[in-house]
Write a protein that holds these residues in place. Sequence first.
Motif, PDB file in Angstrom:
ATOM      1  N   ARG A 165       0.929  -1.167   0.034  1.00  0.00           N
ATOM      2  CA  ARG A 165       0.021   0.524   0.099  1.00  0.00           C
ATOM      3  C   ARG A 165       0.940   1.115  -0.056  1.00  0.00           C
ATOM      4  O   ARG A 165       0.516   2.095  -0.676  1.00  0.00           O
ATOM      5  N   ASP A 168       2.216   1.875  -3.437  1.00  0.00           N
ATOM      6  CA  ASP A 168       1.093   2.202  -4.501  1.00  0.00           C
ATOM      7  C   ASP A 168       0.866   3.898  -3.942  1.00  0.00           C
ATOM      8  O   ASP A 168       0.450   4.488  -4.734  1.00  0.00           O
ATOM      9  N   VAL A 169       0.719   4.395  -3.099  1.00  0.00           N
ATOM     10  CA  VAL A 169       0.723   5.290  -2.597  1.00  0.00           C
ATOM     11  C   VAL A 169       1.734   6.319  -2.920  1.00  0.00           C
ATOM     12  O   VAL A 169       1.786   7.852  -3.080  1.00  0.00           O
ATOM     13  N   GLU A 171       3.780   5.913  -5.515  1.00  0.00           N
ATOM     14  CA  GLU A 171       3.491   6.087  -6.982  1.00  0.00           C
ATOM     15  C   GLU A 171       2.875   6.792  -7.530  1.00  0.00           C
ATOM     16  O   GLU A 171       2.400   7.900  -7.959  1.00  0.00           O
ATOM     17  N   LYS A 172       1.948   6.972  -6.729  1.00  0.00           N
ATOM     18  CA  LYS A 172       0.608   8.066  -6.810  1.00  0.00           C
ATOM     19  C   LYS A 172       1.528   9.146  -6.761  1.00  0.00           C
ATOM     20  O   LYS A 172       0.547  10.654  -7.252  1.00  0.00           O
ATOM     21  N   LEU A 173       1.851   9.393  -5.155  1.00  0.00           N
ATOM     22  CA  LEU A 173       1.981  11.005  -5.413  1.00  0.00           C
ATOM     23  C   LEU A 173       3.125  11.017  -6.133  1.00  0.00           C
ATOM     24  O   LEU A 173       3.154  12.213  -6.807  1.00  0.00           O
ATOM     25  N   ASP A 174       3.938  10.550  -6.343  1.00  0.00           N
ATOM     26  CA  ASP A 174       5.216  10.550  -7.805  1.00  0.00           C
ATOM     27  C   ASP A 174       4.626  11.453  -9.046  1.00  0.00           C
ATOM     28  O   ASP A 174       4.179  12.317  -9.599  1.00  0.00           O
ATOM     29  N   ARG A 175       3.334  10.589  -9.509  1.00  0.00           N
ATOM     30  CA  ARG A 175       2.202  10.719 -10.137  1.00  0.00           C
ATOM     31  C   ARG A 175       1.652  12.553 -10.019  1.00  0.00           C
ATOM     32  O   ARG A 175       1.783  13.696 -10.739  1.00  0.00           O
ATOM     33  N   VAL A 176       1.318  12.698  -8.963  1.00  0.00           N
ATOM     34  CA  VAL A 176       0.680  13.675  -8.562  1.00  0.00           C
ATOM     35  C   VAL A 176       1.617  15.252  -8.692  1.00  0.00           C
ATOM     36  O   VAL A 176       1.672  16.304  -9.444  1.00  0.00           O
TER      37      VAL A 176
END
Length: 182
Positions: A165, A168-169, A171-176
Amino acid sequence: MSDKNTDVQEEWSGMVEQMNDAVAESMEQNMQAQAAFVESWTEALSDSVPEDENLAEGVEGYNQAYEVWMDAAERMFERSGDAAQGEDVDPTEFRDIWLQSANEAFKEIMGTSAFAAANGQLIESMMEMREQADEVSQETIAEMGFPTRGDVEEVGERLLELERRQQDVEEKLDRVLEAIEE
């Protein structure tokens, strides 16, 4: 001169007596080994009733092993007779006869499906005992307030899930962050 003859006769008598004692002791050990073998074989087979085919093969294997023992006894008797007649017989030859015979006899028995079935049952029983002992030890550990193997495995699984998890967080933070920078 008669002293020399007396010494030679005493030496000869002592040597023959030692050989007789060695042969007698060897035969006694052989009989004890045979008795122990038969007893253990009987116990192994009496714990369960093997299939007729396995039983017949087991009995045949035992008969062949018995023949090996009897051949060894006959060879021992012959070599003892040779020694008594004055032939130079190395005492280790007696030991070698029994060791070789024991190997052959056990090979005859161990090659049977009855022996394999008995060993399979023994291993199965040992595995069941191990499982029971493991359950008792885990219950005892739990009663003492220590974590059990199951507890440690559960914590490990939860840690892996948390790591997944977290990844996953991240990776999402990097995309943001990439989207903001653009």
